[in-house]
Write a protein that holds these residues in place. Sequence first.
Motif, PDB file in Angstrom:
ATOM      1  N   THR A  36      79.481  21.652  44.435  1.00 18.31           N
ATOM      2  CA  THR A  36      80.020  23.007  44.440  1.00 18.31           C
ATOM      3  C   THR A  36      78.996  23.984  45.012  1.00 18.31           C
ATOM      4  OG1 THR A  36      81.387  22.518  42.498  1.00 18.31           O
ATOM      5  CG2 THR A  36      80.986  24.841  43.003  1.00 18.31           C
ATOM      6  N   GLY A  37      77.756  23.846  44.543  1.00 18.95           N
ATOM      7  CA  GLY A  37      76.715  24.709  45.062  1.00 18.95           C
ATOM      8  C   GLY A  37      76.476  24.481  46.544  1.00 18.95           C
ATOM      9  N   GLU A  38      76.507  23.246  46.958  1.00 21.61           N
ATOM     10  CA  GLU A  38      76.277  22.940  48.378  1.00 21.61           C
ATOM     11  C   GLU A  38      77.410  23.475  49.231  1.00 21.61           C
ATOM     12  OE1 GLU A  38      75.325  19.036  51.168  1.00 21.61           O
ATOM     13  OE2 GLU A  38      75.130  18.926  48.973  1.00 21.61           O
ATOM     14  N   LEU A  39      78.654  23.402  48.714  1.00 19.51           N
ATOM     15  CA  LEU A  39      79.797  23.918  49.458  1.00 19.51           C
ATOM     16  C   LEU A  39      79.687  25.427  49.632  1.00 19.51           C
ATOM     17  CD1 LEU A  39      82.541  23.491  50.787  1.00 19.51           C
ATOM     18  CD2 LEU A  39      83.605  23.637  48.526  1.00 19.51           C
ATOM     19  N   SER A  40      79.305  26.129  48.544  1.00 18.97           N
ATOM     20  CA  SER A  40      79.141  27.583  48.639  1.00 18.97           C
ATOM     21  C   SER A  40      78.037  27.932  49.629  1.00 18.97           C
ATOM     22  CB  SER A  40      78.820  28.167  47.254  1.00 18.97           C
ATOM     23  OG  SER A  40      79.870  27.906  46.339  1.00 18.97           O
ATOM     24  N   ALA A  41      76.943  27.200  49.548  1.00 17.18           N
ATOM     25  CA  ALA A  41      75.835  27.459  50.469  1.00 17.18           C
ATOM     26  C   ALA A  41      76.236  27.197  51.910  1.00 17.18           C
ATOM     27  CB  ALA A  41      74.637  26.599  50.076  1.00 17.18           C
TER      28      ALA A  41
ATOM     29  N   GLN B   2      81.164  21.397  64.062  1.00 17.61           N
ATOM     30  CA  GLN B   2      80.295  20.543  63.255  1.00 17.61           C
ATOM     31  C   GLN B   2      80.110  21.120  61.851  1.00 17.61           C
ATOM     32  OE1 GLN B   2      76.504  19.823  65.050  1.00 17.61           O
ATOM     33  NE2 GLN B   2      75.826  18.417  63.460  1.00 17.61           N
ATOM     34  N   ALA B   3      79.952  22.446  61.773  1.00 16.61           N
ATOM     35  CA  ALA B   3      79.786  23.079  60.469  1.00 16.61           C
ATOM     36  C   ALA B   3      81.048  22.945  59.626  1.00 16.61           C
ATOM     37  CB  ALA B   3      79.420  24.557  60.653  1.00 16.61           C
ATOM     38  N   LYS B   4      82.219  23.119  60.243  1.00 19.99           N
ATOM     39  CA  LYS B   4      83.478  22.980  59.503  1.00 19.99           C
ATOM     40  C   LYS B   4      83.702  21.538  59.043  1.00 19.99           C
ATOM     41  CE  LYS B   4      86.101  25.745  58.826  1.00 19.99           C
ATOM     42  NZ  LYS B   4      86.223  26.655  57.673  1.00 19.99           N
ATOM     43  N   GLN B   5      83.247  20.600  59.866  1.00 16.60           N
ATOM     44  CA  GLN B   5      83.364  19.195  59.450  1.00 16.60           C
ATOM     45  C   GLN B   5      82.541  18.945  58.191  1.00 16.60           C
ATOM     46  OE1 GLN B   5      82.073  16.403  62.405  1.00 16.60           O
ATOM     47  NE2 GLN B   5      82.624  14.608  61.201  1.00 16.60           N
ATOM     48  N   GLN B   6      81.375  19.568  58.119  1.00 16.65           N
ATOM     49  CA  GLN B   6      80.538  19.424  56.926  1.00 16.65           C
ATOM     50  C   GLN B   6      81.246  20.023  55.722  1.00 16.65           C
ATOM     51  OE1 GLN B   6      76.840  21.489  57.139  1.00 16.65           O
ATOM     52  NE2 GLN B   6      76.013  20.571  55.282  1.00 16.65           N
ATOM     53  N   VAL B   7      81.888  21.144  55.909  1.00 17.86           N
ATOM     54  CA  VAL B   7      82.601  21.789  54.808  1.00 17.86           C
ATOM     55  C   VAL B   7      83.769  20.919  54.355  1.00 17.86           C
ATOM     56  CG1 VAL B   7      84.045  23.775  54.202  1.00 17.86           C
ATOM     57  CG2 VAL B   7      81.895  24.116  55.431  1.00 17.86           C
ATOM     58  N   ARG B   8      84.485  20.353  55.319  1.00 18.91           N
ATOM     59  CA  ARG B   8      85.600  19.483  54.946  1.00 18.91           C
ATOM     60  C   ARG B   8      85.120  18.284  54.145  1.00 18.91           C
ATOM     61  NH1 ARG B   8      87.587  20.969  60.111  1.00 18.91           N
ATOM     62  NH2 ARG B   8      86.567  19.175  61.075  1.00 18.91           N
TER      63      ARG B   8
ATOM     64  N   VAL C 135      78.421  12.528  55.826  1.00 19.02           N
ATOM     65  CA  VAL C 135      78.696  13.945  55.612  1.00 19.02           C
ATOM     66  C   VAL C 135      79.240  14.142  54.219  1.00 19.02           C
ATOM     67  CG1 VAL C 135      80.035  15.916  56.384  1.00 19.02           C
ATOM     68  CG2 VAL C 135      79.142  14.289  58.035  1.00 19.02           C
ATOM     69  N   GLY C 136      78.796  15.195  53.563  1.00 17.75           N
ATOM     70  CA  GLY C 136      79.412  15.543  52.301  1.00 17.75           C
ATOM     71  C   GLY C 136      78.876  14.761  51.148  1.00 17.75           C
ATOM     72  N   GLY C 137      77.592  14.665  51.005  1.00 13.57           N
ATOM     73  CA  GLY C 137      77.050  14.065  49.803  1.00 13.57           C
ATOM     74  C   GLY C 137      77.021  12.586  49.806  1.00 13.57           C
ATOM     75  N   ASN C 138      76.774  11.925  50.915  1.00 16.69           N
ATOM     76  CA  ASN C 138      76.698  10.479  50.955  1.00 16.69           C
ATOM     77  C   ASN C 138      75.275   9.991  50.880  1.00 16.69           C
ATOM     78  OD1 ASN C 138      79.392  10.183  51.062  1.00 16.69           O
ATOM     79  ND2 ASN C 138      79.532   9.888  53.271  1.00 16.69           N
ATOM     80  N   ALA C 139      74.373  10.810  50.518  1.00 17.33           N
ATOM     81  CA  ALA C 139      72.990  10.384  50.382  1.00 17.33           C
ATOM     82  C   ALA C 139      72.821   9.621  49.106  1.00 17.33           C
ATOM     83  CB  ALA C 139      72.071  11.604  50.399  1.00 17.33           C
ATOM     84  N   GLY C 140      71.758   8.856  49.029  1.00 18.66           N
ATOM     85  CA  GLY C 140      71.516   8.028  47.853  1.00 18.66           C
ATOM     86  C   GLY C 140      71.000   8.857  46.704  1.00 18.66           C
ATOM     87  N   PRO C 141      70.873   8.207  45.517  1.00 15.19           N
ATOM     88  CA  PRO C 141      70.400   8.901  44.341  1.00 15.19           C
ATOM     89  C   PRO C 141      69.018   9.450  44.570  1.00 15.19           C
ATOM     90  CG  PRO C 141      71.386   6.809  43.762  1.00 15.19           C
ATOM     91  CD  PRO C 141      71.262   6.836  45.232  1.00 15.19           C
ATOM     92  N   GLY C 142      68.795  10.617  44.032  1.00 15.49           N
ATOM     93  CA  GLY C 142      67.470  11.214  44.128  1.00 15.49           C
ATOM     94  C   GLY C 142      67.240  11.974  45.405  1.00 15.49           C
ATOM     95  N   THR C 143      68.193  11.962  46.328  1.00 16.71           N
ATOM     96  CA  THR C 143      68.025  12.670  47.597  1.00 16.71           C
ATOM     97  C   THR C 143      68.410  14.123  47.421  1.00 16.71           C
ATOM     98  OG1 THR C 143      68.558  10.652  48.766  1.00 16.71           O
ATOM     99  CG2 THR C 143      68.693  12.674  50.025  1.00 16.71           C
TER     100      THR C 143
END
Length: 766
Positions: free
Chosen positions: A739-744, A461-467, A381-389
């Motif tokens: 930042t953009g992902e958090l706003s979205a 689940q959505a709030k967990q993503q935001v956190r 959660v929160g940007g743990n994807a690999g490069p280029g994802t």
Amino acid sequence: MAVSRGGRPVTGTGGIRKFPTGANYMEALQHPELCFRDPDLRNGTVQQSPVVGLGPKAISGNFASVFSVTARDGQRYALKCFTRDTSAMGTRYDAISTALRALDAGALSQPWSVRFDFLEQGVLALGDWFPVLKMAWVQGTDLLTWIDRNRHDAAAVRSLADRFLAVVDDLESHGIAHGDLQHGNILVATDGTVRLVDYDGMYVPALKGEAATENGHRNYQSPRRTATDFGPAMDRFSAWVIHLSLVAVATDAGLWSQLHDDQGEYLILSESDFKDPATSLAWPLLLGHPDERLRAEAFRVHDLLGKPCSALPRLAPSALKPPAPRSGQKRRKGAATPPVGAGAAATVQAPGSVGGAIPAWMSDRMATGGPLVTAGAPAAVGGNAGPGTAHAATAVAPFSRRRPSDVMAAATALLTTAAPGVLTVAAGQPEAYLPLAQTTALFAAVTAIGFGRRRRPEYRQAKQQVRGLRRRMRELKDPAGAHRRLEQEMQKLDQTVAKDNAATDKRIQSLQTELRDGLARITMDLNRRTDGVRRQQAELPAKEQRLIADALEPEVRAHVENRLRRTSIQDARNLPNMGAKTIQALIDAGIRTAADYTGVSFSQGPGSGGRTAYFVLGSGMHVRVPGIGEGRATSLADWRQSLEQRARASAPATLPAPVLNRIRAEIATLRAQYATEVKQAEGKAQLDRDATQKRVADERQRLMNDRQQRGMEAQRRRADLLQRQKLLAGAQMERTRVTGELSAARAEIRRVLGAGKYLRFVLSGR
């Protein structure tokens, strides 16, 4: 052979040579210039004890004391001084020394042999010369200590396994056997090569046909080894055991903590594991280990337990080939192939991992050059994807399926909203009260709706993503600090895993002790319960003979009585000094046959006179017969006794068949009863053993499952931390993206999971 100054053998009682004690040698070695003839020893310096006043430092064994002597040229020697007769060892040592000197050092895998000299007149002690063994001092660490220090260095332990395998191959190739391969006789030099010491039980071809002088350390030898196994193959069992131990530690260092006892004289397998493998805690761990190569070698060694020493296979590289892949199983691309000689599986290094390596059985769970990949693991959660994802916010799931809590929230909101107006009309409250009450009720309704929305799994689940995104933002504000925190978190994770594993290892060791002590108590209790019964069983033959004798006794007594009754007292006239007058006196006293009296007793007369004789009649009365003194009475007593003995010799010796069968049936009943009691006691003991073993095995399995689960969780957690570290690179670009992902994500939550959406959902179900 001990020789006196005059050339005579020194003997003790019974012609057995009496050798000095360790203390005698310590006293003699205080003056090397007097007690030695060998130039190196005579001019050398004997190592002293660190305790002042104790003299030379000695290492004492079963039948010898070893001292360290340094010659003038700096060469250090180990001097073995024997404390018991070694007359037969001289020839053996000569044969062994000759065989070792004949070895081509260049053809050996490593310089494992140590040259020595057997000096017949080596040391002068107690006024006589005694033999000694002079051997070059070997600098090295004994095998047990070396493993304990290096068990976490898998490569070093695996290399030592290969070197040990090469030494065993050298011995076999030259028809030599050490005779006592064990941790104390295997030294590891500073360069990692192996040295073998203590050649007392060594076999060389020149000793063919001889018997062994010792059977080796009990924790390394086959239970079936005897003195007749002395030959080139007698090291095979101990070689397999030692190699398996090295491979096990190289594959899984935790096995050392689990199976080795700090107070034990063994590596990971001991005598009890060989004699009673069913109760062993070591074999289930080895035979069920996830590593296939270790498991295969463990099965191989386990199969050797019941075989005679002469049938054991040679330990050689060809015997350690890796098992063939199973049908349909393919090697993973890029997977490393472990060395065949070590017989151990490869390990995959992970940065900062506990012990420096990931167990080989987890290597197929690790992605090459990346973190742990586990099927079914939740996405980071929160940007743990690999490069280029792509880092678009995950779509938020709308509300679905109302629950009782949703209905309750809606009802609460409606009731609190309507309550002020109802109370104003019904209770006649002033109209000024209505706005304040309506505001309070509206606030309560909003609170109820908000509480119900926050309890929904979609919202959580959505709030967990935001956190997660907010945490990522904080990390990206200070990449260096975030990196340090991740490192600290990984260190803490490693410490926690190490602590948990140490506790598990300690518990498994205590389980071994519990099992050993529990089985010992069961055996002691069984012996206590059956000792009396077994004694009664052993006494049954004697009891049967007693019953037969007791049953025969009435017939024997009747036969003897009849013979004595038929023997007239007149027959006693043939005795010396036994005339007619004496016979008549006996008849007058009521003694007409040999059956009329049972014996003679005597009483001391008054003064210094002789003893008075009394005849004991069948009725028990004592009568004195005139004219019969001590001599004649003794003759008559002996005469009657001889008659009784002859009568008993001719008495019936067998019982009637019915009586004999009754006695034998009684004994058979007792024998069956005792056997049943023993069988019941043994059955109960076996049930107790099975229960104890099952309890320990279940507890051990639970511990191992917990340990494996903790390891998997730790690896998943480590993979996540490593990925987060990796994403700290390019922090500015990543921060803009997050930042953009958090706003979205926040906008998506308001759009899909807002309070209005929830209110409509609880009212309409859509």
